[in-house]
Enzyme design. Structure first.
Site, PDB file in Angstrom:
ATOM      1  N   ARG A 121       0.843  -1.195   0.000  1.00  0.00           N
ATOM      2  CA  ARG A 121       0.000   0.000   0.000  1.00  0.00           C
ATOM      3  C   ARG A 121       0.870   1.234   0.000  1.00  0.00           C
ATOM      4  NH1 ARG A 121      -2.669   0.074   4.848  1.00  0.00           N
ATOM      5  NH2 ARG A 121      -3.821   1.891   4.153  1.00  0.00           N
ATOM      6  N   LYS A 190       3.213  -6.922  12.212  1.00  0.00           N
ATOM      7  CA  LYS A 190       2.428  -7.236  11.007  1.00  0.00           C
ATOM      8  C   LYS A 190       2.653  -8.681  10.562  1.00  0.00           C
ATOM      9  CE  LYS A 190       1.324  -5.129   6.584  1.00  0.00           C
ATOM     10  NZ  LYS A 190       1.137  -3.838   5.970  1.00  0.00           N
ATOM     11  N   ARG A 328      -0.805   4.172  15.199  1.00  0.00           N
ATOM     12  CA  ARG A 328       0.259   3.677  16.084  1.00  0.00           C
ATOM     13  C   ARG A 328      -0.348   3.588  17.485  1.00  0.00           C
ATOM     14  NH1 ARG A 328       1.968   3.535  11.896  1.00  0.00           N
ATOM     15  NH2 ARG A 328       3.827   4.355  10.900  1.00  0.00           N
TER      16      ARG A 328
END
Ligand code: BTN
Length: 330
Positions: A121, A190, A328
């Site tokens: 992305r 992730k 975050r």
């Protein structure tokens, strides 16, 4: 890549040493050709041990994707018929986007064992390596227009979570808009990313290429190339479960495809309660980073039916669309 590289890698996938001479005999080529094919793999970042007197070997055994192995997992025939498995592609998303004009409105699934120029992305790169990552894309045609697909990426995230939980990876969670993450000692890492590229009119019809990159077992080298905290399925299961990409791909597709058909009728609203329950930022303070670097503090309030993030901030409730901000922990 050299045309013999992948056939040789299939041999080496057992994790054992194979002598240059035996490989040369098997493929009826010279030792120099074998050397060149191995060099081509190394040039693509694949780690191969080369030991004089013993031959070539991968760091450990790996399982590769193959159409027959996928058929053996029980992937329903209608999906097998539209699934292509490639040894090497630059990007499964790019491959499918180029193919759309030739698909005659057919849906298509493409996976590869080695993706050399994966797209992420926001114009970022997606790092993947042979035996370390699962990379695939689904090209899906919708009657509705691109405007109605705004919550699609969140529904895709929810489908992937359902599949990962069913496979025993209960730690997998969602991070808005569509990252698959785990939380380890308060740190979000992730596990997988989703990139959706849309074509067509706002009013319809439209076509979506949905790319998924899932970390299976990342080497230190690959981890060092990634500029954010990452995790992989192997760390979640502590190496207790064999990672068969064929089985994992099948499980993900069995969850994704019904979600795609259902999305056309119901949109994101059906998946929203599940999405919110699996949200890594549930009840947590968060910091929103705007493209210019400015930060906003808040807590997650809700998700809109169009997939927008709704945040309670000190200045009241604010709504953001994907691409506007990144999250975050506070
Ligand atoms: C992200 O940045 O989080 C999205 C990453 C998406 C990566 C996948 S890997 C398979 C497909 N092909 C690509 O080039 N990108 C997607």
């Amino acid at each position: 890549m050299h045309k013999l590289t992948f056939p040789i890698l299939e041999q080496l996938s057992d994790g054992h040493f194979h002598s240059g001479e035996a490989i040369a005999q098997q493929f009826k080529v010279s030792r120099a050709t074998v050397f060149n094919a191995i060099k081509s793999a190394v040039d693509h970042g694949i780690q191969i041990f080369s030991v004089r007197g013993k031959g070539y070997k991968l760091p450990h055994a790996i399982q590769l994707l193959s159409s027959t192995a996928i058929a053996d997992t029980g992937l329903i025939t209608s999906l097998q018929n539209i699934t292509e498995i490639h040894p090497v592609l630059d990007s499964t998303n790019r491959y499918l986007i180029n193919k759309i004009p030739h698909l005659a409105q057919q849906n298509r699934i493409v996976a590869c064992n080695l993706q050399t120029a994966g797209r992420g992305r926001r114009g970022r790169q997606w790092q993947a390596q042979l035996g370390e990552s699962l990379t695939f894309s689904v090209c899906w045609h919708f009657q509705c227009g691109a405007a109605a697909l705004s919550g699609l990426s969140l529904s895709i995230g929810a489908a992937l979570i359902r599949a990962l939980h069913a496979l025993g990876y209960h730690e997998a969670q969602l991070k808005w808009p569509n990252d698959i993450v785990t939380t380890e000692q308060g740190k979000i890492k992730k596990l997988a990313g989703i990139l959706i590229e849309l074509q067509g009119d706002l009013e319809g019809p439209s076509v979506a290429v949905i790319g998924v990159g899932l970390n299976l077992q990342l080497s230190k080298t690959l981890q060092n190339n990634i500029d954010q905290p990452v995790t992989d399925l192997a760390s979640i299961n502590n190496g207790n479960q064999a990672l068969d990409p064929n089985m994992i791909l099948t499980a993900l597709l069995h969850a994704l495809v019904p979600t795609l058909t259902q999305f056309e009728t119901n949109g994101f609203s059906t998946d929203k309660p599940f999405w919110l329950a699996q949200n890594a930022y549930r009840n947590k303070n968060l910091t929103l980073i705007q493209p210019d670097g400015r930060q906003i503090k808040g807590t997650m309030h809700d998700i809109g039916n169009d997939g927008a993030l709704i945040v309670q901030t000190s200045e009241g409730i604010k709504q953001f669309n994907s691409g506007e901000i990144s999250l975050r922990p506070a």
